[in-house]
Design a protein around this motif. Sequence first.
Motif, PDB file in Angstrom:
ATOM      1  N   SER A  38      83.650  15.611   9.544  1.00  0.00           N
ATOM      2  CA  SER A  38      83.475  16.001   8.080  1.00  0.00           C
ATOM      3  C   SER A  38      82.058  15.874   7.608  1.00  0.00           C
ATOM      4  CB  SER A  38      84.171  14.746   7.332  1.00  0.00           C
ATOM      5  OG  SER A  38      83.709  13.561   7.578  1.00  0.00           O
ATOM      6  N   ASP A  39      81.094  15.187   8.162  1.00  0.00           N
ATOM      7  CA  ASP A  39      79.499  15.239   7.966  1.00  0.00           C
ATOM      8  C   ASP A  39      78.649  16.189   8.686  1.00  0.00           C
ATOM      9  OD1 ASP A  39      79.393  13.630  10.141  1.00  0.00           O
ATOM     10  OD2 ASP A  39      78.686  11.896   9.099  1.00  0.00           O
ATOM     11  N   GLY A  40      79.329  16.645   9.490  1.00  0.00           N
ATOM     12  CA  GLY A  40      78.339  17.485  10.626  1.00  0.00           C
ATOM     13  C   GLY A  40      77.670  16.937  11.678  1.00  0.00           C
ATOM     14  N   LEU A  41      77.903  15.704  11.837  1.00  0.00           N
ATOM     15  CA  LEU A  41      77.403  14.968  13.019  1.00  0.00           C
ATOM     16  C   LEU A  41      77.931  15.361  14.121  1.00  0.00           C
ATOM     17  CD1 LEU A  41      75.610  12.671  13.895  1.00  0.00           C
ATOM     18  CD2 LEU A  41      77.703  11.135  13.839  1.00  0.00           C
ATOM     19  N   THR A  42      79.085  15.639  14.249  1.00  0.00           N
ATOM     20  CA  THR A  42      79.733  15.937  15.507  1.00  0.00           C
ATOM     21  C   THR A  42      80.667  17.363  15.276  1.00  0.00           C
ATOM     22  OG1 THR A  42      81.884  14.770  15.442  1.00  0.00           O
ATOM     23  CG2 THR A  42      79.737  13.686  16.629  1.00  0.00           C
ATOM     24  N   GLN A  43      80.794  18.088  16.372  1.00  0.00           N
ATOM     25  CA  GLN A  43      81.738  19.258  16.349  1.00  0.00           C
ATOM     26  C   GLN A  43      82.745  18.965  17.344  1.00  0.00           C
ATOM     27  OE1 GLN A  43      79.724  22.829  17.136  1.00  0.00           O
ATOM     28  NE2 GLN A  43      78.346  21.670  18.521  1.00  0.00           N
ATOM     29  N   ALA A  44      83.925  19.444  17.149  1.00  0.00           N
ATOM     30  CA  ALA A  44      84.844  19.779  18.313  1.00  0.00           C
ATOM     31  C   ALA A  44      84.539  20.906  18.994  1.00  0.00           C
ATOM     32  CB  ALA A  44      86.706  19.955  17.687  1.00  0.00           C
ATOM     33  N   SER A  45      84.672  20.447  20.463  1.00  0.00           N
ATOM     34  CA  SER A  45      84.414  21.516  21.402  1.00  0.00           C
ATOM     35  C   SER A  45      85.246  22.954  21.304  1.00  0.00           C
ATOM     36  CB  SER A  45      84.697  21.156  22.855  1.00  0.00           C
ATOM     37  OG  SER A  45      86.218  20.816  22.947  1.00  0.00           O
ATOM     38  N   SER A  46      86.468  22.728  20.337  1.00  0.00           N
ATOM     39  CA  SER A  46      87.484  24.109  20.196  1.00  0.00           C
ATOM     40  C   SER A  46      86.636  24.968  19.189  1.00  0.00           C
ATOM     41  CB  SER A  46      88.721  23.477  19.978  1.00  0.00           C
ATOM     42  OG  SER A  46      88.682  22.710  18.951  1.00  0.00           O
ATOM     43  N   GLY A  47      85.615  24.442  18.269  1.00  0.00           N
ATOM     44  CA  GLY A  47      85.161  25.283  17.513  1.00  0.00           C
ATOM     45  C   GLY A  47      85.401  24.979  16.322  1.00  0.00           C
ATOM     46  N   GLN A  48      86.447  23.910  16.070  1.00  0.00           N
ATOM     47  CA  GLN A  48      86.705  23.339  14.541  1.00  0.00           C
ATOM     48  C   GLN A  48      85.902  22.448  14.243  1.00  0.00           C
ATOM     49  OE1 GLN A  48      90.943  22.666  14.656  1.00  0.00           O
ATOM     50  NE2 GLN A  48      90.564  22.868  17.128  1.00  0.00           N
ATOM     51  N   GLY A  49      85.730  22.015  12.970  1.00  0.00           N
ATOM     52  CA  GLY A  49      85.122  21.126  12.227  1.00  0.00           C
ATOM     53  C   GLY A  49      83.980  21.421  11.832  1.00  0.00           C
ATOM     54  N   ASP A  50      83.548  22.199  10.723  1.00  0.00           N
ATOM     55  CA  ASP A  50      82.427  22.753  10.278  1.00  0.00           C
ATOM     56  C   ASP A  50      81.935  21.736   8.971  1.00  0.00           C
ATOM     57  OD1 ASP A  50      84.194  23.406   8.244  1.00  0.00           O
ATOM     58  OD2 ASP A  50      83.885  25.555   8.484  1.00  0.00           O
ATOM     59  N   GLY A  51      82.863  20.811   8.736  1.00  0.00           N
ATOM     60  CA  GLY A  51      82.211  19.834   7.641  1.00  0.00           C
ATOM     61  C   GLY A  51      83.160  20.371   6.345  1.00  0.00           C
ATOM     62  N   ALA A  52      83.347  21.468   6.368  1.00  0.00           N
ATOM     63  CA  ALA A  52      84.058  22.390   5.120  1.00  0.00           C
ATOM     64  C   ALA A  52      85.630  21.998   5.100  1.00  0.00           C
ATOM     65  CB  ALA A  52      83.740  23.835   4.956  1.00  0.00           C
ATOM     66  N   THR A  53      86.099  22.310   6.267  1.00  0.00           N
ATOM     67  CA  THR A  53      87.720  22.066   6.110  1.00  0.00           C
ATOM     68  C   THR A  53      87.881  20.821   7.342  1.00  0.00           C
ATOM     69  OG1 THR A  53      87.666  23.603   7.916  1.00  0.00           O
ATOM     70  CG2 THR A  53      88.045  24.393   5.633  1.00  0.00           C
ATOM     71  N   CYS A  54      89.130  20.377   6.816  1.00  0.00           N
ATOM     72  CA  CYS A  54      89.725  19.417   7.775  1.00  0.00           C
ATOM     73  C   CYS A  54      91.222  19.579   8.136  1.00  0.00           C
ATOM     74  CB  CYS A  54      89.712  17.950   7.127  1.00  0.00           C
ATOM     75  SG  CYS A  54      90.118  16.682   8.172  1.00  0.00           S
ATOM     76  N   VAL A  55      91.349  20.611   9.173  1.00  0.00           N
ATOM     77  CA  VAL A  55      92.454  20.931   9.696  1.00  0.00           C
ATOM     78  C   VAL A  55      92.462  21.397  11.131  1.00  0.00           C
ATOM     79  CG1 VAL A  55      94.511  22.529   9.163  1.00  0.00           C
ATOM     80  CG2 VAL A  55      93.010  22.077   7.220  1.00  0.00           C
ATOM     81  N   PRO A  56      92.658  20.498  12.015  1.00  0.00           N
ATOM     82  CA  PRO A  56      92.843  20.542  13.231  1.00  0.00           C
ATOM     83  C   PRO A  56      94.212  21.560  13.838  1.00  0.00           C
ATOM     84  CG  PRO A  56      93.653  18.346  12.725  1.00  0.00           C
ATOM     85  CD  PRO A  56      92.978  18.884  11.811  1.00  0.00           C
ATOM     86  N   THR A  57      93.664  22.443  14.811  1.00  0.00           N
ATOM     87  CA  THR A  57      94.691  23.091  15.093  1.00  0.00           C
ATOM     88  C   THR A  57      95.711  22.412  16.149  1.00  0.00           C
ATOM     89  OG1 THR A  57      93.837  23.935  17.020  1.00  0.00           O
ATOM     90  CG2 THR A  57      93.500  25.063  15.171  1.00  0.00           C
ATOM     91  N   ALA A  58      97.101  22.699  16.180  1.00  0.00           N
ATOM     92  CA  ALA A  58      98.101  21.942  16.820  1.00  0.00           C
ATOM     93  C   ALA A  58      97.799  22.022  18.456  1.00  0.00           C
ATOM     94  CB  ALA A  58      99.274  22.391  16.455  1.00  0.00           C
ATOM     95  N   GLU A  59      97.067  23.010  18.955  1.00  0.00           N
ATOM     96  CA  GLU A  59      97.012  23.383  20.301  1.00  0.00           C
ATOM     97  C   GLU A  59      95.965  22.223  20.959  1.00  0.00           C
ATOM     98  OE1 GLU A  59      93.026  26.225  20.614  1.00  0.00           O
ATOM     99  OE2 GLU A  59      94.851  27.284  19.797  1.00  0.00           O
ATOM    100  N   ASN A  60      95.146  21.525  20.326  1.00  0.00           N
ATOM    101  CA  ASN A  60      94.467  20.318  20.677  1.00  0.00           C
ATOM    102  C   ASN A  60      95.300  19.058  20.973  1.00  0.00           C
ATOM    103  OD1 ASN A  60      92.047  22.159  19.642  1.00  0.00           O
ATOM    104  ND2 ASN A  60      91.314  20.482  20.854  1.00  0.00           N
ATOM    105  N   GLY A  61      96.518  19.069  20.375  1.00  0.00           N
ATOM    106  CA  GLY A  61      97.117  17.664  20.387  1.00  0.00           C
ATOM    107  C   GLY A  61      96.402  16.505  20.109  1.00  0.00           C
ATOM    108  N   ILE A  62      96.509  15.622  20.877  1.00  0.00           N
ATOM    109  CA  ILE A  62      95.678  14.455  20.531  1.00  0.00           C
ATOM    110  C   ILE A  62      94.488  14.241  21.501  1.00  0.00           C
ATOM    111  CG2 ILE A  62      97.574  13.103  19.442  1.00  0.00           C
ATOM    112  CD1 ILE A  62      97.883  11.654  22.244  1.00  0.00           C
ATOM    113  N   ASP A  63      93.935  15.143  22.260  1.00  0.00           N
ATOM    114  CA  ASP A  63      93.035  15.141  23.254  1.00  0.00           C
ATOM    115  C   ASP A  63      91.909  15.851  22.679  1.00  0.00           C
ATOM    116  OD1 ASP A  63      94.417  13.434  25.259  1.00  0.00           O
ATOM    117  OD2 ASP A  63      95.658  15.394  25.532  1.00  0.00           O
ATOM    118  N   TRP A  64      90.660  15.266  22.691  1.00  0.00           N
ATOM    119  CA  TRP A  64      89.456  15.840  21.992  1.00  0.00           C
ATOM    120  C   TRP A  64      88.309  15.893  22.713  1.00  0.00           C
ATOM    121  CZ3 TRP A  64      90.168  18.861  17.864  1.00  0.00           C
ATOM    122  CH2 TRP A  64      91.404  18.850  17.151  1.00  0.00           C
ATOM    123  N   ILE A  65      87.429  16.750  22.696  1.00  0.00           N
ATOM    124  CA  ILE A  65      85.936  16.758  22.925  1.00  0.00           C
ATOM    125  C   ILE A  65      84.985  16.981  21.733  1.00  0.00           C
ATOM    126  CG2 ILE A  65      84.287  17.520  24.696  1.00  0.00           C
ATOM    127  CD1 ILE A  65      86.468  18.628  26.408  1.00  0.00           C
TER     128      ILE A  65
END
Length: 101
Positions: A38-65
């Motif tokens: 949310s604050d732009g400190l980190t990003q998800a390796s899947s390309g999600q998470g630009d700080g503007a939206t907070c909607v992870p895709t289902a394909e990641n399940g619960i496992d993140w990088i």
Amino acid sequence: MAVDRELKVVRHLHSMGQSVVVTGDMNDREDVFCRFTSDGLTQASSGQGDGATCVPTAENGIDWIFGTAGLTFADDGADRDSLVRATSDHPFRHVRMLVPG
């Protein structure tokens, strides 16, 4: 509390000029994703998470990088082949990463 502690360490290390990668089985997936991106400190390796939206895709399940700003991710994916299915109930997540140097 665990996510607060993890983010505190990530912020501290990043403030010292360190690149930080956080991986894991994050059972509270949406809350963890939103708090990490949310604050732009980190990003998800899947390309999600630009700080503007907070909607992870289902394909990641619960496992993140996740990685701090400045890291570049490519070829994010998840393997679910027979070896992975025989050894875990999770996919094997992988990504190529460029660390600034």
